[in-house]
Motif scaffolding. Structure first.
Motif, PDB file in Angstrom:
ATOM      1  N   LEU A  90       3.104  -8.494 -25.551  1.00 13.99           N
ATOM      2  CA  LEU A  90       2.301  -7.821 -26.663  1.00 13.99           C
ATOM      3  C   LEU A  90       0.888  -8.459 -26.616  1.00 13.99           C
ATOM      4  CD1 LEU A  90       4.709  -7.702 -29.594  1.00 13.99           C
ATOM      5  CD2 LEU A  90       4.398  -5.839 -27.812  1.00 13.99           C
ATOM      6  N   GLY A  91       0.367  -8.369 -25.167  1.00 10.13           N
ATOM      7  CA  GLY A  91      -0.957  -9.147 -24.893  1.00 10.13           C
ATOM      8  C   GLY A  91      -1.830  -7.709 -24.870  1.00 10.13           C
ATOM      9  N   ALA A  96      -2.089  -2.329 -26.554  1.00  8.52           N
ATOM     10  CA  ALA A  96      -2.940  -1.003 -26.635  1.00  8.52           C
ATOM     11  C   ALA A  96      -1.844  -0.126 -26.453  1.00  8.52           C
ATOM     12  CB  ALA A  96      -3.970  -1.363 -25.274  1.00  8.52           C
ATOM     13  N   VAL A  97      -0.915  -0.317 -25.345  1.00 11.47           N
ATOM     14  CA  VAL A  97       0.239   0.631 -25.270  1.00 11.47           C
ATOM     15  C   VAL A  97       1.008   0.998 -26.544  1.00 11.47           C
ATOM     16  CG1 VAL A  97       2.757   1.067 -24.364  1.00 11.47           C
ATOM     17  CG2 VAL A  97       0.803   0.012 -23.023  1.00 11.47           C
ATOM     18  N   ALA A  98       1.170  -0.059 -27.581  1.00 15.64           N
ATOM     19  CA  ALA A  98       1.865   0.034 -28.668  1.00 15.64           C
ATOM     20  C   ALA A  98       0.701   0.985 -29.756  1.00 15.64           C
ATOM     21  CB  ALA A  98       2.197  -1.061 -29.439  1.00 15.64           C
ATOM     22  N   GLY A  99      -0.357   0.843 -29.656  1.00 16.70           N
ATOM     23  CA  GLY A  99      -1.269   1.745 -30.413  1.00 16.70           C
ATOM     24  C   GLY A  99      -1.164   3.072 -30.019  1.00 16.70           C
ATOM     25  N   ALA A 100      -1.118   3.432 -28.593  1.00 14.68           N
ATOM     26  CA  ALA A 100      -1.270   4.791 -28.228  1.00 14.68           C
ATOM     27  C   ALA A 100       0.113   5.308 -28.476  1.00 14.68           C
ATOM     28  CB  ALA A 100      -1.366   4.820 -26.711  1.00 14.68           C
ATOM     29  N   GLN A 125      -7.042  -8.158 -26.807  1.00 14.23           N
ATOM     30  CA  GLN A 125      -5.681  -7.849 -27.364  1.00 14.23           C
ATOM     31  C   GLN A 125      -6.124  -7.278 -28.681  1.00 14.23           C
ATOM     32  OE1 GLN A 125      -2.947 -10.894 -26.831  1.00 14.23           O
ATOM     33  NE2 GLN A 125      -3.505 -11.634 -24.822  1.00 14.23           N
ATOM     34  N   HIS A 126      -5.422  -6.482 -29.161  1.00  9.88           N
ATOM     35  CA  HIS A 126      -5.709  -5.379 -30.365  1.00  9.88           C
ATOM     36  C   HIS A 126      -5.155  -6.260 -31.524  1.00  9.88           C
ATOM     37  CE1 HIS A 126      -7.334  -1.832 -28.596  1.00  9.88           C
ATOM     38  NE2 HIS A 126      -6.876  -2.376 -27.512  1.00  9.88           N
ATOM     39  N   TYR A 127      -5.763  -7.204 -31.839  1.00 10.80           N
ATOM     40  CA  TYR A 127      -5.495  -8.227 -33.106  1.00 10.80           C
ATOM     41  C   TYR A 127      -6.853  -8.505 -33.774  1.00 10.80           C
ATOM     42  CZ  TYR A 127      -1.102  -8.646 -30.668  1.00 10.80           C
ATOM     43  OH  TYR A 127       0.000  -8.182 -30.212  1.00 10.80           O
ATOM     44  N   PHE A 128      -6.923  -9.044 -34.928  1.00  9.54           N
ATOM     45  CA  PHE A 128      -8.114  -9.059 -35.786  1.00  9.54           C
ATOM     46  C   PHE A 128      -8.183 -10.616 -35.979  1.00  9.54           C
ATOM     47  CE2 PHE A 128      -6.630  -4.973 -36.897  1.00  9.54           C
ATOM     48  CZ  PHE A 128      -7.806  -4.321 -36.458  1.00  9.54           C
ATOM     49  N   VAL A 129      -9.406 -11.153 -36.049  1.00  7.95           N
ATOM     50  CA  VAL A 129      -9.759 -12.393 -36.334  1.00  7.95           C
ATOM     51  C   VAL A 129      -8.831 -13.188 -37.393  1.00  7.95           C
ATOM     52  CG1 VAL A 129     -11.776 -14.195 -36.800  1.00  7.95           C
ATOM     53  CG2 VAL A 129     -12.170 -12.193 -35.503  1.00  7.95           C
TER      54      VAL A 129
END
Lengths: 269, 66
Positions: A90-91, A96-100, A125-129
């Motif tokens: 999940l990098g 990004a694949v998971a979001g799509a 990677q699609h995470y937040f600070v």
């Protein structure tokens, strides 16, 4: 007949969007007809789909499903909704694949990673600070459920080995390999070829740096077995992984998984 | 000895195991998938599996990053 939010109702000619909204969703302040916002005095036609929304209020899972169906056409959405994919790693790719896959309303996702969110991940990677230190499985679950609350998710937060893969993933429709480690990439394909003969596979190799967009390809290795990337750009000091090119590869992977699910790309033989 | 490697002809100078071939190609054994005449070879057999005249070898190589 008309489809108005979750309900099917009888069509009467001359009815306007505003009249329907007043009856079926009085609090609505956004009026969507067949996927597009329209003024309240628009007349509906037989077979139309109306979606009435109150801005700022989260739609229920059922309502959300109706929005997706209206966007994607019913037959396609049904196939997507009935499908299960696994995302391994999940990098930059996997998040990004998971979001799509979340946004198109995939039925079920198995999300696998043993790692936690680190500051160095956030360049791609699609995470937040404020998620630094969280398990990636938990952080990604939180994020994609905000994109689509009707997803079914299974989280696997242990370190995987070649031996355990079939026990976890032999029942999915498509396995999307998003690992960083090339040894696990190879192990996954080996496992798919020898022990998961019904599972389609979309792997990845070579997407570091900022090389040519169009060098990223989706290559069919054999039916149901696809590898995405330029197959040479290895992540190493001086050529790091960066959001734009990793994103290109991730969305190649997501689209290939979708194509397999919809039967337009070859599955396993 | 002549083999087919990923669809192309290749000559080997001497009797080779799968591991010898990977070394010859400067590939890291852990990062490849090897198929010999349609059978996937497990990594712990790379050293003990010999390649013979006319064999069909497919090597799928992975580079790191994701």
């Amino acid at each position: 007949m008309l489809q108005v939010n979750e309900q099917r109702i009888i069509f009467h000619s001359g009815t306007t969007v505003g009249e329907l909204a007043k009856k079926y969703k009085p609090t609505a302040d956004l009026f969507i007809l067949n996927g597009f916002p329209v003024p309240v005095d628009t007349e509906v036609l037989d077979g139309d789909t109306c979606t009435f929304i109150q801005k700022g209020v989260t739609p229920s899972p059922d309502e959300f499903e109706i929005f997706l169906t209206a966007r994607h056409t019913p037959g396609i959405q049904k196939k997507i909704k009935q499908s299960t994919v696994a995302i391994l790693g999940l990098g930059g790719l996997g998040s990004a694949v998971a979001g799509a896959m979340a946004k198109i309303g995939i039925g079920k996702m198995l999300l696998s990673d043993y790692d936690v969110v680190e500051p160095s991940n956030l360049n791609r990677q699609h995470y937040f600070v404020d998620q630094i230190g969280m398990l990636k499985t938990n952080a990604l679950r939180d994020n994609i459920l905000r994109m689509n609350p009707s997803l079914s998710l299974e989280l696997i937060d242990k370190r995987l080995t070649e031996q355990v893969l079939p026990g976890l993933f032999a029942d999915v429709d498509v396995l999307i390999e998003c690992f960083d480690d090339p040894a696990m990439k190879a192990a996954t394909l080996r496992s798919i070829l020898t022990r998961m003969k019904n599972v389609a596979y979309v792997g990845s190799s070579g997407m570091a740096g900022f090389g040519e967009n169009n060098a990223i390809l989706t290559r069919m290795e054999r039916p149901g077995i696809y590898i995405v990337g330029d197959e040479t750009s290895e992540a190493r000091p001086g050529m790091g992984l960066m959001a734009p090119r990793v994103g290109i590869a991730a969305h190649h992977q997501a689209n290939q998984a979708l194509r397999i699910i919809l039967g337009v790309a070859k599955g396993r033989e | 000895m002549n083999i087919t490697l990923n669809g192309n002809n290749k000559s080997l100078q001497k009797k080779s195991s799968v591991l010898d071939l990977l070394k010859d190609l400067q590939l890291t054994p852990e990062t490849v998938v090897v198929e010999l005449n349609t059978t996937i070879i497990q990594p712990d057999s790379y050293d003990s599996t010999d390649i013979g005249e006319g064999d069909q070898v497919e090597i799928i190589r992975f580079v790191g990053g994701g």
